[in-house]
Write a protein that holds these residues in place. Structure first.
Motif, PDB file in Angstrom:
ATOM      1  N   VAL A 261      22.675  -8.753  48.532  1.00  0.00           N
ATOM      2  CA  VAL A 261      22.159  -9.590  49.626  1.00  0.00           C
ATOM      3  C   VAL A 261      20.736  -9.187  49.956  1.00  0.00           C
ATOM      4  O   VAL A 261      19.860 -10.037  50.176  1.00  0.00           O
ATOM      5  CB  VAL A 261      23.067  -9.468  50.868  1.00  0.00           C
ATOM      6  N   GLY A 262      20.474  -7.889  49.958  1.00  0.00           N
ATOM      7  CA  GLY A 262      19.130  -7.402  50.258  1.00  0.00           C
ATOM      8  C   GLY A 262      18.090  -7.837  49.244  1.00  0.00           C
ATOM      9  O   GLY A 262      16.909  -7.979  49.580  1.00  0.00           O
ATOM     10  N   ASP A 263      18.510  -8.047  48.011  1.00  0.00           N
ATOM     11  CA  ASP A 263      17.579  -8.523  46.981  1.00  0.00           C
ATOM     12  C   ASP A 263      17.119  -9.944  47.281  1.00  0.00           C
ATOM     13  O   ASP A 263      16.008 -10.349  46.912  1.00  0.00           O
ATOM     14  CB  ASP A 263      18.254  -8.501  45.595  1.00  0.00           C
ATOM     15  N   ILE A 264      17.941 -10.690  47.955  1.00  0.00           N
ATOM     16  CA  ILE A 264      17.618 -12.083  48.285  1.00  0.00           C
ATOM     17  C   ILE A 264      16.845 -12.172  49.605  1.00  0.00           C
ATOM     18  O   ILE A 264      15.926 -12.983  49.735  1.00  0.00           O
ATOM     19  CB  ILE A 264      18.918 -12.917  48.365  1.00  0.00           C
ATOM     20  N   TYR A 265      17.235 -11.300  50.554  1.00  0.00           N
ATOM     21  CA  TYR A 265      16.657 -11.370  51.899  1.00  0.00           C
ATOM     22  C   TYR A 265      15.638 -10.259  52.176  1.00  0.00           C
ATOM     23  O   TYR A 265      15.488  -9.805  53.305  1.00  0.00           O
ATOM     24  CB  TYR A 265      17.776 -11.313  52.945  1.00  0.00           C
ATOM     25  N   GLY A 266      14.943  -9.854  51.134  1.00  0.00           N
ATOM     26  CA  GLY A 266      13.864  -8.893  51.323  1.00  0.00           C
ATOM     27  C   GLY A 266      14.309  -7.561  51.887  1.00  0.00           C
ATOM     28  O   GLY A 266      13.619  -6.948  52.715  1.00  0.00           O
ATOM     29  N   GLY A 267      15.459  -7.085  51.463  1.00  0.00           N
ATOM     30  CA  GLY A 267      15.963  -5.789  51.895  1.00  0.00           C
ATOM     31  C   GLY A 267      16.723  -5.821  53.205  1.00  0.00           C
ATOM     32  O   GLY A 267      17.199  -4.781  53.669  1.00  0.00           O
ATOM     33  N   GLN A 268      16.854  -6.988  53.822  1.00  0.00           N
ATOM     34  CA  GLN A 268      17.513  -7.094  55.125  1.00  0.00           C
ATOM     35  C   GLN A 268      18.963  -7.546  54.994  1.00  0.00           C
ATOM     36  O   GLN A 268      19.369  -8.138  53.994  1.00  0.00           O
ATOM     37  CB  GLN A 268      16.763  -8.090  56.003  1.00  0.00           C
ATOM     38  N   ASP A 269      19.738  -7.268  56.065  1.00  0.00           N
ATOM     39  CA  ASP A 269      21.106  -7.775  56.151  1.00  0.00           C
ATOM     40  C   ASP A 269      21.066  -9.274  56.432  1.00  0.00           C
ATOM     41  O   ASP A 269      20.081  -9.801  56.946  1.00  0.00           O
ATOM     42  CB  ASP A 269      21.869  -7.095  57.297  1.00  0.00           C
ATOM     43  N   TYR A 270      22.160  -9.937  56.111  1.00  0.00           N
ATOM     44  CA  TYR A 270      22.346 -11.316  56.568  1.00  0.00           C
ATOM     45  C   TYR A 270      23.348 -11.208  57.716  1.00  0.00           C
ATOM     46  O   TYR A 270      24.520 -11.564  57.598  1.00  0.00           O
ATOM     47  CB  TYR A 270      22.876 -12.175  55.436  1.00  0.00           C
ATOM     48  N   SER A 271      22.875 -10.673  58.820  1.00  0.00           N
ATOM     49  CA  SER A 271      23.745 -10.287  59.930  1.00  0.00           C
ATOM     50  C   SER A 271      24.452 -11.476  60.584  1.00  0.00           C
ATOM     51  O   SER A 271      25.535 -11.314  61.147  1.00  0.00           O
ATOM     52  CB  SER A 271      22.933  -9.528  60.991  1.00  0.00           C
ATOM     53  N   LEU A 275      27.012 -10.031  56.596  1.00  0.00           N
ATOM     54  CA  LEU A 275      26.812  -9.453  55.276  1.00  0.00           C
ATOM     55  C   LEU A 275      25.733  -8.381  55.317  1.00  0.00           C
ATOM     56  O   LEU A 275      24.604  -8.636  55.732  1.00  0.00           O
ATOM     57  CB  LEU A 275      26.423 -10.536  54.264  1.00  0.00           C
ATOM     58  N   ALA A 276      26.101  -7.175  54.878  1.00  0.00           N
ATOM     59  CA  ALA A 276      25.136  -6.082  54.808  1.00  0.00           C
ATOM     60  C   ALA A 276      24.199  -6.298  53.619  1.00  0.00           C
ATOM     61  O   ALA A 276      24.530  -7.019  52.670  1.00  0.00           O
ATOM     62  CB  ALA A 276      25.855  -4.755  54.671  1.00  0.00           C
ATOM     63  N   SER A 277      23.051  -5.675  53.694  1.00  0.00           N
ATOM     64  CA  SER A 277      22.077  -5.819  52.606  1.00  0.00           C
ATOM     65  C   SER A 277      22.614  -5.273  51.294  1.00  0.00           C
ATOM     66  O   SER A 277      22.178  -5.679  50.211  1.00  0.00           O
ATOM     67  CB  SER A 277      20.779  -5.094  52.967  1.00  0.00           C
ATOM     68  N   THR A 278      23.597  -4.364  51.379  1.00  0.00           N
ATOM     69  CA  THR A 278      24.158  -3.748  50.167  1.00  0.00           C
ATOM     70  C   THR A 278      25.327  -4.543  49.584  1.00  0.00           C
ATOM     71  O   THR A 278      25.858  -4.185  48.526  1.00  0.00           O
ATOM     72  CB  THR A 278      24.645  -2.328  50.481  1.00  0.00           C
ATOM     73  N   ALA A 279      25.731  -5.614  50.267  1.00  0.00           N
ATOM     74  CA  ALA A 279      26.834  -6.435  49.750  1.00  0.00           C
ATOM     75  C   ALA A 279      26.394  -7.146  48.475  1.00  0.00           C
ATOM     76  O   ALA A 279      25.232  -7.553  48.328  1.00  0.00           O
ATOM     77  CB  ALA A 279      27.273  -7.456  50.796  1.00  0.00           C
ATOM     78  N   ILE A 280      27.322  -7.312  47.539  1.00  0.00           N
ATOM     79  CA  ILE A 280      27.001  -7.979  46.280  1.00  0.00           C
ATOM     80  C   ILE A 280      26.995  -9.485  46.492  1.00  0.00           C
ATOM     81  O   ILE A 280      27.996 -10.075  46.883  1.00  0.00           O
ATOM     82  CB  ILE A 280      28.009  -7.600  45.184  1.00  0.00           C
ATOM     83  N   ALA A 281      25.845 -10.100  46.227  1.00  0.00           N
ATOM     84  CA  ALA A 281      25.735 -11.554  46.322  1.00  0.00           C
ATOM     85  C   ALA A 281      26.130 -12.214  45.008  1.00  0.00           C
ATOM     86  O   ALA A 281      26.712 -13.300  44.992  1.00  0.00           O
ATOM     87  CB  ALA A 281      24.307 -11.950  46.704  1.00  0.00           C
ATOM     88  N   SER A 282      25.815 -11.542  43.896  1.00  0.00           N
ATOM     89  CA  SER A 282      26.115 -12.098  42.582  1.00  0.00           C
ATOM     90  C   SER A 282      26.332 -10.973  41.581  1.00  0.00           C
ATOM     91  O   SER A 282      25.396 -10.231  41.264  1.00  0.00           O
ATOM     92  CB  SER A 282      24.973 -13.002  42.108  1.00  0.00           C
ATOM     93  N   SER A 283      27.554 -10.840  41.103  1.00  0.00           N
ATOM     94  CA  SER A 283      27.826  -9.840  40.067  1.00  0.00           C
ATOM     95  C   SER A 283      27.052 -10.189  38.807  1.00  0.00           C
ATOM     96  O   SER A 283      27.027 -11.340  38.383  1.00  0.00           O
ATOM     97  CB  SER A 283      29.338  -9.801  39.761  1.00  0.00           C
ATOM     98  N   PHE A 284      26.392  -9.208  38.237  1.00  0.00           N
ATOM     99  CA  PHE A 284      25.554  -9.359  37.050  1.00  0.00           C
ATOM    100  C   PHE A 284      24.339 -10.254  37.316  1.00  0.00           C
ATOM    101  O   PHE A 284      23.666 -10.683  36.381  1.00  0.00           O
ATOM    102  CB  PHE A 284      26.355  -9.921  35.864  1.00  0.00           C
TER     103      PHE A 284
END
Length: 412
Positions: A261-271, A275-284
C-alpha cells in the motif's frame, strides 16, 4: 521448523487403559495380547503419510536396530523416529513421486505382514491395509503387486474429520495458536468442541464444517494450496522439494516482490479504509517494473512472496467460510504448514485482520497426519482390540485431569 512427532503407547499387562504419571510427560498404556502391528496410509497428490505400530511388541525390530543414520534423519522419509523404542504409534512421510521408497519402507519394517504375524491367515486371504486419499485408488494395484496386500479404502473427508476429532479429544497439547513469534497451547473443552471449521491444506485445500463425530460437510475449498507452492516454486526457482523451498524462503524478503500500500500511496497508510502502508496491495506486483530484468529477482524473495500469497489467501477464504456459518474456531491441518513459523504467522494475521479479532486460527501438532490417523481408527470396525485401544485413548484421556495428556510430542 520440521516437527517430528510421536504419540507414545507402551505395553503393560497389568495396567489396562491406564494413564500413568511420569516425571514430566505421562504415557498412555494399553494391555498387550501379543504382538500388534497396524498400518494406515493417506496417499495424497504430493505426499504419502503413514501411521503405524512397530512390528515387535517392544517397538523394535532388526530393521529398527540396523537402520542407518541417513534413514533416521531423512527429510523426505521424515518422522520415522526409528531410534526410539517402546511400543509407540509412529509417523512417517514420503513424497508421492517416490512411492517406491514408501513401499520398500513398509516391506523393510514388515508392516504389510502385521495382520498375519499372530494368527494363521486363511489360505489365499490378502492382508488388508486401511488407506485414504486419491492414491488409495490410483496405487491399489501397485500395492497388491509389490506387497501382496489389499488397500481397504476409507473416505477421505471422513478420515480427516475422524483424525482431527481423535487428536483434539485425546492429546491435551494438540491445538495451539501462533502470534508474535509465540506458540500458545489451547485447552479444548470436549463438551464445547463443535462446531468448528477444519481447513486441510494439502496439494489443494478443503474446508470442512464439523458438527460432531461423523457429522460434517465440506463447505468450500481452493485449488491454491501446497501443490501450488511446490509447482510454482519449482517453475520459478531451481528448488526440487517442498522443504527446500521453505528453507529458501527463510532468507527472502517479499517486499522486494510484492507491491505494498505504501508503494502506491507514497509511503503512507490508507487509513480511511484501515490499510497500513505495509499491507500487500498486489502479490508479485513489483515484478511488473520495467526497469528490472527478471534475472535480477532473487529466488529467495520469489519463494517468500509465493508463500505469503498462498498463506494469506487460505487464511482469508477460511475466515469468510467461518463467518458464513458463524464459527469462531478454525483448525488448520495438512503438510503445507509443517510448523513453519512464517506460514503460521501469515495465516494467523489474515484471520485476525479479516475477522477484526473475533476469530482465531489454531494449528495442530500432528497437522499432516490427521487423514492417516482417521484411517487408522477405522480398524475398530473389524478389530475388537483396536476398537478397545481407540476407545481407551479417547475416554481415559478426555476424562483425566488437565495435567494429563494422551501422548508425548517431540520436536526438533
Amino acid at each position: 521448523m520440521d516437527l517430528k512427532t510421536e504419540v507414545s503407547t507402551r505395553c503393560n499387562d497389568n495396567n489396562q487403559g491406564k494413564v500413568e504419571r511420569g516425571s514430566s510427560t505421562p504415557i498412555l498404556q494399553r494391555e498387550c495380547h501379543g504382538q500388534i502391528s497396524h498400518l494406515a496410509i493417506d496417499i495424497g497428490g504430493s505426499l504419502i503419510k503413514l501411521v503405524y505400530f512397530p512390528r515387535d511388541s517392544d517397538g523394535s525390530s532388526k530393521d529398527d536396530k540396523c537402520s542407518t543414520s541417513r534413514e533416521r534423519n531423512s527429510i523426505s522419509n521424515g518422522d520415522i523416529n526409528s531410534s526410539i523404542f517402546g511400543e509407540r504409534l509412529r509417523f512417517a512421510k514420503f513424497e508421492t513421486s517416490k512411492i517406491g521408497d514408501c513401499i520398500e519402507f513398509i516391506r523393510s519394517k514388515q508392516l504389510h505382514l502385521g495382520r498375519c504375524l499372530h494368527q494363521e491367515c486363511p489360505s489365499g486371504e490378502k492382508t488388508i491395509i486401511k488407506a485414504t486419499g486419491g492414491g488409495a485408488f490410483k496405487f491399489a494395484d501397485l500395492f497388491n503387486e509389490k506387497l501382496g496386500v489389499s488397500l481397504e479404502k476409507e473416505e477421505e473427508m471422513q478420515c480427516l474429520v475422524a483424525g482431527a476429532n481423535f487428536l483434539l479429544k485425546t492429546v491435551q497439547q494438540e491445538a495451539f495458536t501462533y502470534a508474535d513469534g509465540q506458540k500458545e497451547f489451547m485447552q479444548i473443552d470436549h463438551n464445547d468442541l463443535f462446531p468448528y471449521l477444519l481447513v486441510n491444506i494439502g496439494s489443494g485445500v478443503s474446508m470442512i464444517k464439523v458438527d460432531g463425530d461423523g457429522k460434517f460437510e465440506r463447505v468450500s475449498g481452493t485449488s491454491v494450496g501446497g501443490g501450488t507452492f511446490l509447482g510454482l516454486g519449482r517453475l520459478l526457482t531451481k528448488c526440487k522439494s517442498f522443504d527446500e523451498l521453505l528453507e529458501l524462503s527463510h532468507q527472502g524478503n517479499n517486499r522486494v516482490i510484492d507491491m505494498l500500500v505504501g508503494d502506491i500511496y507514497g509511503g503512507q497508510d490508507y487509513s480511511k479504509i484501515g490499510l497500513a502502508s505495509t499491507a500487500i496491495a498486489s502479490s508479485f506486483g513489483k515484478a511488473i517494473s520495467e526497469d528490472r530484468e527478471l534475472e535480477e529477482y532473487k529466488p529467495e524473495d520469489i519463494t517468500r512472496s509465493l508463500l505469503r500469497m498462498i498463506s494469506n489467501n487460505v487464511g482469508q477464504i477460511s475466515y469468510l467460510n467461518a463467518l458464513r456459518y458463524g464459527l469462531k474456531r478454525i483448525f488448520f491441518g495438512g503438510f503445507f504448514i509443517r510448523g513453519h513459523t512464517y506460514t503460521m504467522d501469515t495465516i494467523s494475521v489474515a484471520v485476525k485482520f479479516w475477522s477484526k479479532g473475533e476469530a482465531q486460527a489454531m494449528f495442530l501438532q500432528h497437522e499432516g497426519f490427521i487423514g492417516a490417523l482417521g484411517a487408522f481408527t477405522g480398524y475398530k470396525k473389524h478389530d475388537h482390540e483396536q476398537d478397545q485401544f481407540v476407545q481407551r485413548c479417547s475416554s481415559k484421556v478426555s476424562c483425566a485431569d488437565n495435567n494429563l495428556s494422551g501422548g508425548t510430542i517431540k520436536s526438533s
